[in-house]
Design a protein around this motif. Structure first.
Motif, PDB file in Angstrom:
ATOM      1  N   ALA A  85       0.838  -1.197   0.068  1.00 17.25           N
ATOM      2  CA  ALA A  85      -0.002  -0.053  -0.102  1.00 17.25           C
ATOM      3  C   ALA A  85       0.660   1.002  -0.105  1.00 17.25           C
ATOM      4  CB  ALA A  85      -0.717   0.099   1.142  1.00 17.25           C
ATOM      5  N   GLN A  86       0.393   2.444  -0.457  1.00 16.89           N
ATOM      6  CA  GLN A  86       1.026   3.426  -0.550  1.00 16.89           C
ATOM      7  C   GLN A  86       1.403   3.942   0.754  1.00 16.89           C
ATOM      8  OE1 GLN A  86       2.202   5.077  -3.698  1.00 16.89           O
ATOM      9  NE2 GLN A  86       3.414   6.263  -2.225  1.00 16.89           N
ATOM     10  N   HIS A  87       2.787   4.496   0.965  1.00 13.39           N
ATOM     11  CA  HIS A  87       3.036   4.936   2.327  1.00 13.39           C
ATOM     12  C   HIS A  87       2.672   6.612   2.357  1.00 13.39           C
ATOM     13  CE1 HIS A  87       5.182   6.149   5.775  1.00 13.39           C
ATOM     14  NE2 HIS A  87       5.422   4.908   6.204  1.00 13.39           N
ATOM     15  N   GLY A  88       2.070   7.148   3.162  1.00 16.52           N
ATOM     16  CA  GLY A  88       1.706   8.453   3.771  1.00 16.52           C
ATOM     17  C   GLY A  88       2.911   9.303   3.418  1.00 16.52           C
ATOM     18  N   SER A  89       4.227   8.861   3.785  1.00 13.86           N
ATOM     19  CA  SER A  89       5.305   9.844   3.617  1.00 13.86           C
ATOM     20  C   SER A  89       6.114   9.607   2.331  1.00 13.86           C
ATOM     21  CB  SER A  89       6.401   9.486   4.921  1.00 13.86           C
ATOM     22  OG  SER A  89       5.559   9.715   5.940  1.00 13.86           O
ATOM     23  N   ALA A  90       5.559   8.996   1.501  1.00 13.86           N
ATOM     24  CA  ALA A  90       6.178   8.900   0.272  1.00 13.86           C
ATOM     25  C   ALA A  90       6.098  10.033  -0.551  1.00 13.86           C
ATOM     26  CB  ALA A  90       5.839   7.644  -0.595  1.00 13.86           C
ATOM     27  N   ILE A  91       7.405  10.314  -1.138  1.00 12.80           N
ATOM     28  CA  ILE A  91       7.231  11.687  -2.096  1.00 12.80           C
ATOM     29  C   ILE A  91       6.469  11.405  -3.245  1.00 12.80           C
ATOM     30  CG2 ILE A  91       8.676  13.266  -3.523  1.00 12.80           C
ATOM     31  CD1 ILE A  91      10.779  12.997  -0.932  1.00 12.80           C
ATOM     32  N   VAL A  92       6.964  10.347  -3.706  1.00 18.66           N
ATOM     33  CA  VAL A  92       6.360   9.843  -5.359  1.00 18.66           C
ATOM     34  C   VAL A  92       5.259   8.961  -4.906  1.00 18.66           C
ATOM     35  CG1 VAL A  92       6.674   8.335  -7.287  1.00 18.66           C
ATOM     36  CG2 VAL A  92       8.536   9.660  -6.143  1.00 18.66           C
ATOM     37  N   GLN A  93       4.195   9.582  -5.613  1.00 19.07           N
ATOM     38  CA  GLN A  93       2.741   8.584  -5.469  1.00 19.07           C
ATOM     39  C   GLN A  93       2.471   7.880  -6.697  1.00 19.07           C
ATOM     40  OE1 GLN A  93       1.097   8.817  -2.497  1.00 19.07           O
ATOM     41  NE2 GLN A  93       2.688  10.021  -1.797  1.00 19.07           N
ATOM     42  N   ASN A  94       2.011   6.855  -6.497  1.00 18.45           N
ATOM     43  CA  ASN A  94       1.595   6.034  -7.860  1.00 18.45           C
ATOM     44  C   ASN A  94       0.264   6.384  -8.344  1.00 18.45           C
ATOM     45  OD1 ASN A  94       3.846   4.410  -7.680  1.00 18.45           O
ATOM     46  ND2 ASN A  94       2.939   3.088  -6.191  1.00 18.45           N
TER      47      ASN A  94
END
Length: 94
Positions: A85-94
């Motif tokens: 699952a996408q991490h909330g702190s990730a700079i790059v979003q899918n």
């Protein structure tokens, strides 16, 4: 849906070398096709092992199961799958 698959290949030494080479060629062709289609997003070798860590982008658990079981080397693999699952702190979003 994103999934991480850790795959370790264990080919029996009893298999004919020509058969093994054909399996590897077929595996390479299919994996590259799936990469071009965007379903096999990332493929990394695990250093020092006949193993990889891969990221798949598929519509469902069932699609991933079908994809993995279609791999020519599947009968000789140990596979561990982890849903991502996408991490909330990730700079790059899918």
């Amino acid at each position: 849906m994103l999934f991480m698959a850790q795959m370790t290949v264990r080919i029996p030494h009893s298999l004919a070398p020509a058969f093994v080479e054909q399996l590897k060629a077929d595996e390479k062709a299919l994996s590259q096709q799936l990469q071009r289609e965007g379903k096999w997003r990332h493929l990394w070798r695990v250093t020092g092992q006949y193993a990889n860590v891969s990221i798949f982008d598929v519509a469902s658990n069932d699609e991933l199961h079908t994809l993995l079981t279609s791999l020519p080397l599947y009968p000789y693999m140990d596979i561990t799958v982890t849903p991502l699952a996408q991490h909330g702190s990730a700079i790059v979003q899918n």
